[in-house]
Motif scaffolding. Sequence first.
Motif, mmCIF file in Angstrom:
data_model
loop_
_atom_site.group_PDB
_atom_site.id
_atom_site.type_symbol
_atom_site.label_atom_id
_atom_site.label_comp_id
_atom_site.label_asym_id
_atom_site.label_seq_id
_atom_site.Cartn_x
_atom_site.Cartn_y
_atom_site.Cartn_z
ATOM 1 N N PHE A 1 -8.385 -7.600 -29.216
ATOM 2 C CA PHE A 1 -7.136 -7.116 -28.619
ATOM 3 C C PHE A 1 -5.965 -7.381 -29.557
ATOM 4 O O PHE A 1 -5.145 -6.495 -29.827
ATOM 5 C CB PHE A 1 -6.892 -7.800 -27.274
ATOM 6 N N ALA A 2 -5.872 -8.625 -30.083
ATOM 7 C CA ALA A 2 -4.763 -8.974 -30.970
ATOM 8 C C ALA A 2 -4.795 -8.136 -32.240
ATOM 9 O O ALA A 2 -3.747 -7.679 -32.727
ATOM 10 C CB ALA A 2 -4.830 -10.464 -31.311
ATOM 11 N N ALA A 3 -5.984 -7.906 -32.809
ATOM 12 C CA ALA A 3 -6.094 -7.113 -34.031
ATOM 13 C C ALA A 3 -5.646 -5.679 -33.786
ATOM 14 O O ALA A 3 -5.030 -5.051 -34.666
ATOM 15 C CB ALA A 3 -7.528 -7.148 -34.543
ATOM 16 N N GLY A 4 -5.939 -5.141 -32.596
ATOM 17 C CA GLY A 4 -5.511 -3.780 -32.273
ATOM 18 C C GLY A 4 -4.003 -3.665 -32.207
ATOM 19 O O GLY A 4 -3.423 -2.664 -32.666
ATOM 20 N N ILE A 5 -3.332 -4.667 -31.652
ATOM 21 C CA ILE A 5 -1.873 -4.654 -31.593
ATOM 22 C C ILE A 5 -1.286 -4.746 -33.000
ATOM 23 O O ILE A 5 -0.353 -4.024 -33.361
ATOM 24 C CB ILE A 5 -1.361 -5.813 -30.721
ATOM 25 N N LEU A 6 -1.844 -5.659 -33.811
ATOM 26 C CA LEU A 6 -1.329 -5.861 -35.162
ATOM 27 C C LEU A 6 -1.545 -4.628 -36.038
ATOM 28 O O LEU A 6 -0.800 -4.397 -36.990
ATOM 29 C CB LEU A 6 -2.002 -7.082 -35.800
ATOM 30 N N GLU A 7 -2.545 -3.854 -35.741
ATOM 31 C CA GLU A 7 -2.788 -2.607 -36.486
ATOM 32 C C GLU A 7 -1.575 -1.692 -36.383
ATOM 33 O O GLU A 7 -1.253 -0.954 -37.322
ATOM 34 C CB GLU A 7 -4.023 -1.901 -35.923
#
Length: 684
Positions: free
Chosen positions: A250-256
């Motif tokens: 989830f966090a990686a998707g936001i940071l993308e």
Amino acid sequence: MTEFTPTDFEARARALDVTGSFCVTAPAGSGKTELLTQRVLSLLATVEQPEEILAITFTRKAAGEMRNRISMALTAAHNGQAPTSAHEMARYQLAEKALQRDRERGWNLISNPGRLSIQTIDGLCMQLARQLPVLSQFGGSMAPMDDPLPSYEAAAAATLQLVNSSSELAADIEVVLRAFHNDWQGLRSMLTGMLWRREQWLELMSPTTEQEQAADLLQRAVVQLIVDHCSLLAAQLVPFAPEMCEIGHFAAGILEEVNPDSELRRLADLEALSLADLDLQTWRALANFWLVSNKPAGRKKWTINEGMPPAGHDRGEQSAAYKVRCAQLIAGMQTVPGLLEMLHELRLLPNPNEGSEDWELIGAVMNTLKLLAAQLQLEFQARGQVDFPQVAMAARQALGDEQAPTDVSMLLDYRLRHILIDEFQDTSSAQFSLVEQLTRGWMEHNHEYPEQPRTLFIVGDGMQSIYGFREANVALFKRSLQQGINGIELEPVHLSTNFRSRRKLVDWINATFGALPAAGLRDVAPFNPGVPRPDNDPENRVHLLSFEGEAARDMEARAVCGIIRQAEQSTECKTLAILVRNRSHLVELLPCLAEQGIRWQAVDIDPLAERAAIIDVMNIYKALYDQADEIAWLALLRAPWCGLEGSDLLALRPLRGEQRPSLWSAIREAPDNPGLSADAKYRR
């Protein structure tokens, strides 16, 4: 004759086969010294010269005991003094055969017991090093020191002081200091600690080691360190892995979307079933997501920088739910001792890629360690003493290597046929390497000359390993059992009969230690239950008492005194012993013993230097050596043979005053001092 056949009788008999090599597991009280004695006697009946047998013990006391047993057995056989017990008769019969060989060869061991090669491993190393003092870099005048810490600290300090010199290595020391944030004391402590285990890294710094070879070995060691750490951490994170992966995705998707350059985008690579296979950068990203900066402490809040957007963001509600789950997961991780510390250590591991800043730091550390080792050699030369690891390394140098064996090595190879090693669980890596050098080529010899086998006989018990402070490596005992030494296969022999303790005590030990989890030390030193002798033991003499609270020590002391009083009433109890971990545990006990009128005798309880009489004698020495040592003179004036009052001391030595003569002068002029009492003048 008293007949008693131990349950492991066949194993003990098997261990006396002089054609075989064995690894004997001998728990406490199993009679390993007797077995070693019988093994030596058995070998004496077959060899051409007694010097072909080398028995290595860990302490001088153990060496003396074994030598005494062998000499007594030979003397008894010579005098025809047959024993009455069965186990002593076995030794007697072996001694008769050894004595027959003695007569045939003219050894005369009873009159010349010095021909029995029984010594400590430190003594053996010293002997080898002194035979070739130049090659071993070990001067003949060097003596081993008991406490090397002052030498280590001096070498570390001398190394760091070169940072301000014109030495070419000053730049490397500066790089290392910067990595330690200029923590001079911390770096000095680290360097001091490295000297305790320098045999593990010194070979990489050897002038004979090629630079590329050293770099390759070091890089492989760094990679293995990372793999081992990550594998162990992955095993600890198994219960949390699914949740960590879901949150990370989830966090990686936001940071993308908001910060494509963030290292935390690597969290998208997380897979619950393959954490151990992650690369170091992904592991570091994982650590940075869950921990605060530069500390092994869990985060308390997550922001958009960690991929958790605030309220008002189109995914703010999801983020709020994930933040709650993050807090719950951190709370769970905190219940596992050391887990957050292990996660933090990931951020401290070096980057194995050549050319990185971490690799440059490793190069600087290597050069600093070379200088550190050289400074230690200078310190040894100045003191005229060396530590035991240096003795062991010097002995190995004196033996040379396979390509260039020394005269000492070839002499030993020609002479030695049988080696016995006691307390093998306390062997260090350097000492183990020495054993490998001594047995070099033995496997080939045994294949070529099976009728004249060379044998290796090691005895130990991993559960009794206590010399970790001297770099003892208990894992070597297990490795030797499983893999042998230098290709020499060691047949396992397990002793189980406990001759020392009563049945109830053995049963209690089996039940208690057998219930411990198979983790930590037990992975390399499993507990082997003992078998008691068939003696009557009507009472269970093992009782556990626990005390807690502020008065726990006082309660414990009174309970001990009560146990002693009860034991004194027993007709079976002849001697009593009280064991404590250190002297501080006797603070409450000794006054309680005195109060109860219980007489006691202690060994090494009061340090000699702290006794009043010794302090007085030392003050006499200091005062005579230096008349200006006012502290020593004041202490003497207060000693029992003088005993001046405080007012008289002030008269001799005022607290204030511009012109104060030396105390020695004031003592000599005491009769003219109006401030002194008549009693003080009389005592003068």
